[in-house]
Design a protein around this motif. Structure first.
Motif, short mmCIF file in Angstrom:
data_model
loop_
_atom_site.label_atom_id
_atom_site.label_comp_id
_atom_site.label_asym_id
_atom_site.label_seq_id
_atom_site.Cartn_x
_atom_site.Cartn_y
_atom_site.Cartn_z
N THR A 281 0.83 -1.19 0.00
CA THR A 281 0.00 0.00 0.00
C THR A 281 0.87 1.25 0.00
OG1 THR A 281 -0.13 0.31 2.40
CG2 THR A 281 -1.61 -1.32 1.43
N ASN A 282 0.19 2.40 -0.10
CA ASN A 282 0.92 3.66 -0.05
C ASN A 282 1.33 4.03 1.37
OD1 ASN A 282 -1.56 4.28 1.01
ND2 ASN A 282 -1.98 5.99 -0.39
N ARG A 283 0.95 3.22 2.34
CA ARG A 283 1.39 3.41 3.72
C ARG A 283 2.49 2.43 4.12
NH1 ARG A 283 -4.32 4.30 7.04
NH2 ARG A 283 -5.13 5.99 5.73
N GLY A 284 2.91 1.60 3.19
CA GLY A 284 3.95 0.64 3.45
C GLY A 284 3.54 -0.75 3.03
N VAL A 285 4.37 -1.71 3.33
CA VAL A 285 4.13 -3.11 2.98
C VAL A 285 3.83 -3.88 4.27
CG1 VAL A 285 5.09 -5.19 1.94
CG2 VAL A 285 5.64 -2.94 0.97
N PHE A 286 2.74 -4.63 4.25
CA PHE A 286 2.34 -5.42 5.40
C PHE A 286 2.58 -6.90 5.08
CE2 PHE A 286 0.00 -1.50 5.53
CZ PHE A 286 -0.03 -1.15 6.86
N VAL A 287 3.38 -7.56 5.90
CA VAL A 287 3.74 -8.96 5.68
C VAL A 287 3.45 -9.75 6.94
CG1 VAL A 287 5.52 -8.37 3.97
CG2 VAL A 287 6.13 -8.56 6.39
N PRO A 288 3.36 -11.08 6.85
CA PRO A 288 3.15 -11.88 8.05
C PRO A 288 4.29 -11.71 9.05
CG PRO A 288 2.65 -13.17 6.09
CD PRO A 288 3.28 -11.89 5.62
N ALA A 289 3.97 -11.69 10.32
CA ALA A 289 4.96 -11.50 11.39
C ALA A 289 5.14 -12.80 12.16
CB ALA A 289 4.53 -10.40 12.33
N PRO A 290 6.37 -13.22 12.42
CA PRO A 290 6.60 -14.44 13.21
C PRO A 290 6.43 -14.17 14.70
CG PRO A 290 8.69 -13.48 12.57
CD PRO A 290 7.63 -12.63 11.94
N SER A 291 5.98 -15.17 15.41
CA SER A 291 5.87 -15.09 16.86
C SER A 291 6.03 -16.48 17.44
CB SER A 291 4.51 -14.49 17.28
OG SER A 291 3.45 -15.30 16.79
N PHE A 292 6.26 -16.55 18.76
CA PHE A 292 6.50 -17.83 19.42
C PHE A 292 5.44 -18.05 20.49
CE2 PHE A 292 10.64 -16.34 17.94
CZ PHE A 292 11.10 -17.45 17.24
N THR A 293 4.87 -19.25 20.51
CA THR A 293 3.87 -19.59 21.52
C THR A 293 4.51 -20.19 22.76
OG1 THR A 293 3.54 -21.76 20.47
CG2 THR A 293 2.11 -19.96 19.77
N SER A 294 5.74 -20.65 22.67
CA SER A 294 6.46 -21.20 23.82
C SER A 294 7.89 -20.65 23.79
CB SER A 294 6.45 -22.74 23.79
OG SER A 294 7.02 -23.20 22.57
N GLY A 295 8.75 -21.23 24.59
CA GLY A 295 10.12 -20.71 24.66
C GLY A 295 10.22 -19.63 25.73
N PHE A 296 11.12 -18.71 25.54
CA PHE A 296 11.35 -17.65 26.52
C PHE A 296 10.34 -16.53 26.33
CE2 PHE A 296 15.40 -19.80 26.07
CZ PHE A 296 15.78 -19.99 27.39
N ALA A 297 10.16 -15.76 27.38
CA ALA A 297 9.22 -14.64 27.30
C ALA A 297 9.72 -13.56 26.37
CB ALA A 297 8.96 -14.07 28.70
N SER A 298 11.03 -13.40 26.27
CA SER A 298 11.62 -12.38 25.41
C SER A 298 11.73 -12.89 23.99
CB SER A 298 13.00 -11.97 25.94
OG SER A 298 13.64 -11.09 25.03
N THR A 299 11.09 -12.17 23.06
CA THR A 299 11.18 -12.56 21.65
C THR A 299 12.61 -12.45 21.13
OG1 THR A 299 8.91 -11.79 21.31
CG2 THR A 299 10.27 -12.11 19.35
N GLY A 300 13.31 -11.41 21.58
CA GLY A 300 14.69 -11.24 21.15
C GLY A 300 15.58 -12.40 21.57
N LEU A 301 15.36 -12.92 22.79
CA LEU A 301 16.15 -14.06 23.27
C LEU A 301 15.84 -15.32 22.46
CD1 LEU A 301 18.18 -15.09 25.31
CD2 LEU A 301 16.28 -15.53 26.89
N ASN A 302 14.58 -15.51 22.08
CA ASN A 302 14.22 -16.65 21.24
C ASN A 302 14.94 -16.60 19.90
OD1 ASN A 302 12.47 -17.79 23.13
ND2 ASN A 302 10.75 -16.53 22.43
#
Length: 409
Positions: free
Chosen positions: A178-199
């Protein structure tokens, strides 16, 4: 009877510091060092005196004060109540994102364009020549602004994706441009560590370990080939070592993808790549690729034609000759100027402020500078950050360059 003895040693005189070649070079260096040190001392003293006259003292306490402004594109958690230090870290990460993405894309495009410039097809070679000359002779700032204008003016608005009579549609029902940017699927974790960066750090460590094991397998295959003349087939093992461990870690951590959805007047969910990021990335990559293409072309032309003719006489196809014979030798000529192009791209990313991309120039040396009035401190920190990034890039590329050099026996 004549007795020979050593001539008497000449005593040291001050005039020898200038007229004796044994001491002259050292004298000049000492004088230059004293002069440079005196200039730096005067500069620091003059700066301190001027700051005292303005009622200012050199202090970095402002880094821990609330920033009070938002940053639209960020990789770590940040809010307007976060500190200026946090804002600076967001800017540094944004700068590194542009540097990594830009260098990667510019390298791929530069190699392709550089090879095609030497194509025997007249049309292809001339088109690549026009590309190189066009991008090299127009300031990069204009390309950045042009790319931003194209992203805004030519892409559909989010409302164009709504309704039964929608004039635009998502790509594979997952990507929206779009003219506001590109929207793509975002990864996420249901388990593992609470910090996404640490995962993600764990995933990167596992992938790096896989690459190390693959290199060991490849080295063992090479040793076997040198000993027996037969190279064992290991491509399936290397592919499995690269994919399987990382896939297992992602599966254990519960990796899932969140697709963007149109809600109201804009897309929600997923990952939002803003126009400023995409425009800056494409403009810097296309601009730098033109210079890298010339480096690649000069490196290829530095290789004797006899190498290609000998490879052709052995029955190798032209594309195999280029990938197996010419390019590996040309890398020794290409890599040194390639380092300069990587540094130029990283420093040119400071033009991001022209399209509103919040890198280190826009955060620490932009808004933070204006709000705190700490011009000297913010500029010194910004210079130190750019210097550190540039030195790290130079060090990494110099190590790679040393490994590519011929080893004399």
């Amino acid at each position: 009877m004549t007795t020979l003895s050593d001539p008497p040693k000449e005593s040291f005189r001050l005039s020898m510091l200038l007229y004796d070649t044994r001491y002259r070079s050292m004298t000049i260096q000492v004088i230059a060092l004293i002069g440079f040190s005196a200039f730096v001392w005067w500069l620091i003293g003059n700066t301190a005196q001027n700051m005292a006259a303005l009622g200012k003292t050199l202090s970095f306490r402002f880094l821990w004060e609330p920033a009070g402004y938002d940053i639209n594109q960020r990789l770590i958690e940040y809010s307007s109540q976060s500190s200026h230090f946090r804002a600076a870290m967001v800017g540094v990460l944004n700068t590194l994102v542009i540097a990594v993405l830009g260098c990667a894309l510019a390298t791929v495009l530069g190699i392709i364009i550089g090879v095609l410039r030497l194509s025997r097809n007249w049309i292809v070679a001339r088109i690549m020549t026009v590309y190189v000359e066009m991008f090299r002779n127009v300031p990069v700032l204009l390309w950045i602004v042009l790319a931003m204008a194209i992203m805004i003016e030519t892409q559909p608005a989010p409302r164009a994706f709504k309704g039964d009579d929608a004039t635009a549609s998502m790509i594979f029902d997952a990507v929206a441009i779009t003219n506001r940017g590109v929207f793509v699927p975002a990864p996420s974790f249901t388990s593992g560590f609470a910090s996404t960066g640490l995962n993600w750090l764990i995933v990167l460590l596992v992938f790096a370990a896989s690459i190390f094991v693959v290199r060991l397998v490849r080295a063992r295959a090479t040793a076997t080939q040198e000993a027996t003349g037969i190279r064992p087939t290991t491509w399936y093992l290397q592919l499995g070592l690269l994919i399987v461990p990382t896939a297992i870690v992602l599966l254990v951590m519960g990796l899932q993808w969140t697709s963007p959805e149109l809600k109201g007047f804009n897309f929600k969910g997923g990952l939002h790549l803003r126009n400023s990021l995409i425009a800056l990335w494409l403009a810097l990559s296309l601009y730098t690729a033109a210079f890298i293409a010339e480096n690649v072309r000069s490196g290829i032309m530095a290789i004797s034609k006899g190498q290609s003719e000998a490879a052709g006489a052995l029955g190798l196809r032209p594309n195999r000759i280029m990938s197996l014979v010419v390019l590996p030798q040309a890398l020794r000529v290409i890599i040194p100027p390639l380092i300069s192009q990587y540094l130029n791209l990283t420093k040119n990313s400071s033009l991001a402020i022209a399209v509103g991309y919040m890198d280190i120039t826009g955060t620490l040396m932009g808004i933070s500078l204006n709000q705190t009035g700490r011009e000297l401190e913010t500029l010194l920190l910004g210079m130190l950050i750019y210097l550190t990034i540039s030195l790290l890039i130079s060090a990494a590329m110099n190590v790679y360059n040393a490994r590519m050099q011929l080893v004399e026996r």
